[in-house]
Write a protein that holds these residues in place. Structure first.
Motif, PDB file in Angstrom:
ATOM      1  N   GLU A  89       0.878  -1.166   0.106  1.00 13.91           N
ATOM      2  CA  GLU A  89      -0.066   0.008   0.013  1.00 13.91           C
ATOM      3  C   GLU A  89       1.015   1.206   0.469  1.00 13.91           C
ATOM      4  O   GLU A  89       1.059   2.284  -0.507  1.00 13.91           O
ATOM      5  CB  GLU A  89      -0.667   0.299   1.062  1.00 13.91           C
ATOM      6  CG  GLU A  89      -1.658   0.929   1.770  1.00 13.91           C
ATOM      7  CD  GLU A  89      -3.290   1.723   0.742  1.00 13.91           C
ATOM      8  OE1 GLU A  89      -2.886  -0.056   0.336  1.00 13.91           O
ATOM      9  OE2 GLU A  89      -3.298   1.725  -0.153  1.00 13.91           O
ATOM     10  N   ALA A  90       1.932   1.320   0.867  1.00 14.25           N
ATOM     11  CA  ALA A  90       2.549   2.281   0.700  1.00 14.25           C
ATOM     12  C   ALA A  90       3.417   3.078  -0.885  1.00 14.25           C
ATOM     13  O   ALA A  90       3.403   3.640  -0.592  1.00 14.25           O
ATOM     14  CB  ALA A  90       3.929   1.802   1.836  1.00 14.25           C
ATOM     15  N   VAL A  91       3.719   1.739  -1.407  1.00 12.41           N
ATOM     16  CA  VAL A  91       4.486   1.525  -2.898  1.00 12.41           C
ATOM     17  C   VAL A  91       3.688   2.598  -3.581  1.00 12.41           C
ATOM     18  O   VAL A  91       4.176   2.956  -4.388  1.00 12.41           O
ATOM     19  CB  VAL A  91       4.683   0.073  -2.847  1.00 12.41           C
ATOM     20  CG1 VAL A  91       5.029   0.625  -4.726  1.00 12.41           C
ATOM     21  CG2 VAL A  91       6.035  -0.160  -2.442  1.00 12.41           C
ATOM     22  N   GLY A  92       2.658   2.449  -3.338  1.00 15.94           N
ATOM     23  CA  GLY A  92       1.150   2.708  -3.797  1.00 15.94           C
ATOM     24  C   GLY A  92       0.775   4.057  -3.898  1.00 15.94           C
ATOM     25  O   GLY A  92       2.021   5.183  -4.276  1.00 15.94           O
ATOM     26  N   ALA A  93       1.273   4.531  -2.380  1.00  9.99           N
ATOM     27  CA  ALA A  93       0.555   6.371  -1.788  1.00  9.99           C
ATOM     28  C   ALA A  93       2.105   6.890  -2.629  1.00  9.99           C
ATOM     29  O   ALA A  93       2.149   8.282  -2.513  1.00  9.99           O
ATOM     30  CB  ALA A  93       0.482   5.705  -0.526  1.00  9.99           C
ATOM     31  N   CYS A  94       3.191   6.306  -1.956  1.00 11.02           N
ATOM     32  CA  CYS A  94       4.038   7.006  -2.592  1.00 11.02           C
ATOM     33  C   CYS A  94       4.736   7.362  -3.937  1.00 11.02           C
ATOM     34  O   CYS A  94       5.101   8.721  -4.328  1.00 11.02           O
ATOM     35  CB  CYS A  94       5.297   6.094  -2.488  1.00 11.02           C
ATOM     36  SG  CYS A  94       6.244   6.814  -0.999  1.00 11.02           S
TER      37      CYS A  94
END
Ligand SMILES: [Zn+2]
Length: 197
Positions: A156-161
């Motif tokens: 999720e953090a990859v996509g949010a970044c």
């Protein structure tokens, strides 16, 4: 597989001509801050999903360390593109098992199981690094939603970044979420010793 022979890596763009131009123009820097200059090539290899690659080597004029210039389409010591591995990780975070993921991507089950296992080990650090980057890119983002597992939270953090980078920098061009993740972790998303930064 990691060990004393591990060459330090500097992440670069996917266009070798542009990388070469920037290297010769003195635009690429060592993590120590020194300037990098051309120092031959690493071994040529095929990266499935990214084509035939022959990474440049570059030497730092300050610390004298030789680095491999790894394209952000690749992960360190992996024969598949960041995009392909990222698709497997995303599918796993969405609840799919390694067998259907392997079938869909056309990769051996054992290979996919290996990716998922190593990423699960590294997920906490990956999440921490990307969450820190997210705060820099977009201080107003707040925390990313919690998905119930560290693995899914890291994905999720990859996509949010990537979304925050697009908002902050305008269109990020050809850099995808998983290429961004490869860049900020120096290609070590799936490094056996864990990402070191
Ligand atoms: Zn240096």
């Amino acid at each position: 597989m990691l060990g004393a022979l591990e060459a330090p890596v500097v992440m670069v763009g996917t266009d070798p001509v542009e990388v070469d131009r920037r290297l010769r123009g003195g635009e690429l820097c060592c993590p120590c801050g020194g300037g990098l200059s051309p120092w031959g090539h690493a071994r040529q290899r095929v990266v499935r999903g990214a084509g035939m690659l022959r990474p440049r080597r570059a030497r730092c004029g300050s610390c004298l360390v030789t680095h491999v210039l790894l394209a952000v389409s690749c992960l360190l010591r992996r024969a598949d593109a960041a995009e392909v591995i990222g698709a497997a990780l995303t599918a796993k975070a969405a609840g799919r098992g390694h067998r259907p993921i392997a079938a869909r991507l056309g990769r051996p089950v054992s290979t996919v199981r290996g990716w998922l296992r190593v990423f699960a080990r590294n997920a906490e650090r990956v999440r921490a690094v990307l969450t820190a980057l997210l705060a820099q890119l977009d201080p107003l983002t707040g925390s990313t939603p919690v998905r119930g597992s560290v693995f899914a939270d890291a994905v999720e953090a990859v996509g949010a970044c990537a979304a925050a980078a697009r908002r902050r920098l305008g269109v990020v061009g050809a850099v995808s979420p998983w290429q961004l993740a490869a860049a900020v972790t120096s290609g070590r998303l799936l490094a056996a010793a864990g990402p070191s930064w």
